[in-house]
Design an enzyme around this catalytic site. Structure first.
Site, PDB file in Angstrom:
ATOM      1  N   LYS A 185      16.196   3.222 -14.578  1.00 16.93           N
ATOM      2  CA  LYS A 185      15.761   4.062 -13.460  1.00 16.93           C
ATOM      3  C   LYS A 185      14.393   3.618 -12.957  1.00 16.93           C
ATOM      4  O   LYS A 185      13.626   2.988 -13.688  1.00 16.93           O
ATOM      5  CB  LYS A 185      15.664   5.523 -13.920  1.00 16.93           C
ATOM      6  CG  LYS A 185      17.008   6.198 -14.154  1.00 16.93           C
ATOM      7  CD  LYS A 185      16.809   7.645 -14.592  1.00 16.93           C
ATOM      8  CE  LYS A 185      18.139   8.342 -14.816  1.00 16.93           C
ATOM      9  NZ  LYS A 185      18.935   8.522 -13.583  1.00 16.93           N
ATOM     10  N   ARG A 215      29.134  10.961 -17.884  1.00 15.63           N
ATOM     11  CA  ARG A 215      30.605  11.018 -17.856  1.00 15.63           C
ATOM     12  C   ARG A 215      31.218  10.257 -19.028  1.00 15.63           C
ATOM     13  O   ARG A 215      32.309  10.558 -19.470  1.00 15.63           O
ATOM     14  CB  ARG A 215      31.111  10.516 -16.495  1.00 15.63           C
ATOM     15  CG  ARG A 215      30.745   9.121 -16.177  1.00 15.63           C
ATOM     16  CD  ARG A 215      30.853   8.810 -14.678  1.00 15.63           C
ATOM     17  NE  ARG A 215      29.677   9.269 -13.933  1.00 15.63           N
ATOM     18  CZ  ARG A 215      29.503   9.104 -12.623  1.00 15.63           C
ATOM     19  NH1 ARG A 215      30.444   8.516 -11.892  1.00 15.63           N
ATOM     20  NH2 ARG A 215      28.424   9.530 -12.027  1.00 15.63           N
TER      21      ARG A 215
HETATM   22  N1  BES Z   1      21.093  12.318 -15.440  1.00 19.56           N
HETATM   23  C1  BES Z   1      21.398  11.657 -14.229  1.00 19.56           C
HETATM   24  C2  BES Z   1      21.614  12.619 -13.067  1.00 19.56           C
HETATM   25  C3  BES Z   1      20.409  13.382 -12.580  1.00 19.56           C
HETATM   26  C4  BES Z   1      19.642  12.883 -11.557  1.00 19.56           C
HETATM   27  C5  BES Z   1      20.085  14.612 -13.117  1.00 19.56           C
HETATM   28  C6  BES Z   1      18.552  13.613 -11.087  1.00 19.56           C
HETATM   29  C7  BES Z   1      19.008  15.333 -12.661  1.00 19.56           C
HETATM   30  C8  BES Z   1      18.249  14.837 -11.643  1.00 19.56           C
HETATM   31  C9  BES Z   1      22.685  10.846 -14.387  1.00 19.56           C
HETATM   32  O1  BES Z   1      22.922  10.337 -15.640  1.00 19.56           O
HETATM   33  C10 BES Z   1      22.594   9.697 -13.453  1.00 19.56           C
HETATM   34  O2  BES Z   1      21.753   8.857 -13.663  1.00 19.56           O
HETATM   35  N2  BES Z   1      23.468   9.660 -12.447  1.00 19.56           N
HETATM   36  C11 BES Z   1      23.475   8.632 -11.486  1.00 19.56           C
HETATM   37  C12 BES Z   1      24.907   8.252 -11.228  1.00 19.56           C
HETATM   38  C13 BES Z   1      25.055   6.978 -10.425  1.00 19.56           C
HETATM   39  C14 BES Z   1      24.616   5.784 -11.246  1.00 19.56           C
HETATM   40  C15 BES Z   1      26.508   6.836 -10.016  1.00 19.56           C
HETATM   41  C16 BES Z   1      22.822   9.157 -10.216  1.00 19.56           C
HETATM   42  O3  BES Z   1      22.980  10.334  -9.896  1.00 19.56           O
HETATM   43  O4  BES Z   1      22.113   8.386  -9.571  1.00 19.56           O
HETATM   44 MN    MN Z   2      21.997   8.438 -15.943  1.00 21.03          MN
END
Ligand code: BES
Ligand code: MN
Ligand code: ZN
Length: 487
Positions: free
Chosen positions: A272, A346
């Site tokens: 990230k 997921r």
């Molecule tokens: N934990 C994150 C989602 C999230 C983002 C929670 C912001 C709370 C605040 C999740 O694991 C994630 O990183 N999701 C990605 C999915 C993408 C790679 C398809 C996302 O939302 O960017």
């Molecule tokens: Mn994630």
């Protein structure tokens, strides 16, 4: 904070502080012989929903909190009255939390909440107090002052309703304290092992509840290749935590709640951006909410069978971490191409959802801070609700409305499924591009939940307030749903 139900006459209640609506204040003041003092305050303040006037008195009670006001709109519809009561309850709770007295009493009968009955008014008022008095201070050298208040009474003629509401409110308060504390703990403390220890503590000394923890070896034997792919980059072992509460009859099919428990989500090799990465300590709020639900159900001894599962792991980059394009085999037998290691929630959930089948569940609900796209779609006011069963969706959604912890149903149409098509495996773990990200994540989970009524709550926007703390949501809605499932 201890809650209590009380009966009798408000004017002679043994309490330090009485909380009454504005309309009842003059009558009460007359009965207490303080009509002049109260009259002056009423004249000097404006009464509207959410306003609180504080009157200081000699003797006991030494405080009178006068809440809200005359409704300007006499025939306001039912929803407006419920909303006014919520606003009054929130304002009263903030004032109560700041009181310098040990005991207060809310006179709920005197509040007009339209269609909201005594049970609902009591639950709503106590939920507001629970929210206003929560603090997380273990790491502060100078502890912020805790609320002076020790005991909060609810005064009503409806004895049965108040008693039941007080019991439920107390149980929910305990569950919420646990859920919020777990969320707010830093990730160097709150790792999967810590969550497992907390879960064990939850059932210690409880006759009708047990905790089981599956370690990585056991999960490997079970074929949970997707779950394990998430934990390869970290030195912290993953755990599948299972709490089994048997409050119902032995033959009753259980409700199963499954929580995403990523104790820190760096994104893995698809790392990230650094801005806001600290918020990913809250990526275990789904797990926290289901453990809180177990705590509340045990505390209230709800007459249901309930299983909660927390899929706990840390998502880190590292020499052994999963790579984009890795293919893994899930416990269901389906193969998944991991196109993005940051779509890890997921991956842990799909194997937990397959495992849930062995409990022959009446319904399965998973709860997860799953996608940033959910925050884009709904912000913080509503959790996203997905379901393969309309009556389950309706039950959850109306539980959320009652509890003031709303959710909004989103589509799970087949049209979205093809976004998960993979050239090399049965499916990939992300959709194509950024379109409908919360929906395609739900579609992924739907591939593993065909054999029971299932709902999914994406709580990325509702579970915490960045820089501030956990909200405990959607535990209020879940607890309401469980109370409904029990009756
Ligand atoms: N934990 C994150 C989602 C999230 C983002 C929670 C912001 C709370 C605040 C999740 O694991 C994630 O990183 N999701 C990605 C999915 C993408 C790679 C398809 C996302 O939302 O960017
Ligand atoms: Mn994630
Ligand atoms: Zn995550």
């Amino acid at each position: 904070m201890r809650y209590a139900s009380r009966t009798g006459n408000a004017a002679s209640a043994a309490t330090d502080c009485l909380v009454v609506p504005r309309a009842a204040a003059p009558g009460l003041a007359a009965a207490m012989g303080v009509a002049d003092e109260v009259g002056l305050v009423l004249e000097g303040t404006r009464g509207k929903a959410g306003a609180v006037a504080k009157v200081f008195l000699k003797g006991r009670p030494s405080r009178l909190l006068i809440v809200g006001g005359e409704r300007t709109d006499a025939d306001a519809d039912a929803d407006a009255k419920l909303a006014d009561f919520r606003r009054d309850a929130k304002a009263a709770a903030t004032a109560i939390a700041a009181l310098d007295v040990a005991d207060a009493t809310i006179c709920v009968d005197d509040f007009d909440a339209g269609s909201g009955n005594t049970y609902w008014k009591t639950r709503t008022a106590l939920a507001a107090v629970s929210h206003a008095t929560y603090r997380f201070t273990p790491y502060k050298s100078d502890k912020p002052k805790a609320a002076e208040l020790r005991r909060l009474g609810v005064l009503s003629r409806q004895r049965t309703q108040t008693r039941r509401a007080v019991d439920h409110a107390q149980a929910l308060d305990e569950g919420l304290a646990l859920a919020k504390d777990l969320g707010n703990q830093p990730p160097n403390v709150c790792n999967p092992t810590f969550l497992a220890r907390e879960a064990r503590r939850l059932t210690r000394g409880v006759d009708n509840a047990t905790t089981t923890v599956l370690d990585e070896r056991k999960m490997s034997e079970l074929g949970m290749g997707a779950f394990l792919a998430v934990t390869h980059g970290t030195a912290t072992p993953a755990k599948m935590i299972i709490v089994n509460y048997r409050g119902g009859s032995p033959g009753d099919q259980p409700v199963v709640l499954v929580g995403k428990g990523i104790t820190f989500d760096t994104g893995g090799i698809n790392i990230k951006a650094s801005a806001g990465m600290d918020e990913m300590k809250w990526d275990m709020c789904g797990a926290a909410s289901v453990l809180g639900a177990a705590k509340a159900a045990i505390s209230a001894q709800l007459p249901i069978n309930l299983i909660v599962m927390a899929a706990a792991a840390e998502n880190m980059p590292g020499g052994r971490a999963s790579r984009p394009s890795d293919i893994v085999t899930t416990m269901s037998g389906q193969t998944v191409e991991i196109m993005n290691t940051d779509a890890e929630g997921r991956l842990v959930l799909c194997d937990a959802l397959t495992y849930a089948l062995r409990f022959k569940p009446a319904a399965v609900v998973d709860i997860a801070t799953l996608t940033g796209a959910q925050v884009v779609a709904l912000g913080s006011h509503a959790s996203a609700l997905y379901a393969n069963d309309d009556s389950l969706a309706d039950a959850l959604s109306s539980a959320g409305d009652t509890a003031g912890d709303r959710m909004w149903r989103m589509p799970l149409w087949d049209d979205y499924q093809s976004a998960l098509d993979s050239a090399f495996a049965d499916l990939k773990n992300v959709g194509s591009g950024r379109a409908a990200g919360s929906i395609t994540a739900a579609c992924f989970l739907s591939r593993f939940t065909k054999d029971y009524p299932w709902a999914h709550l994406d709580i990325a926007g509702s579970a915490y307030v960045g820089g501030k703390g956990s909200t405990g949501r959607p535990l209020p809605a879940l607890f309401e749903y469980l109370i409904g499932a029990a009756s």
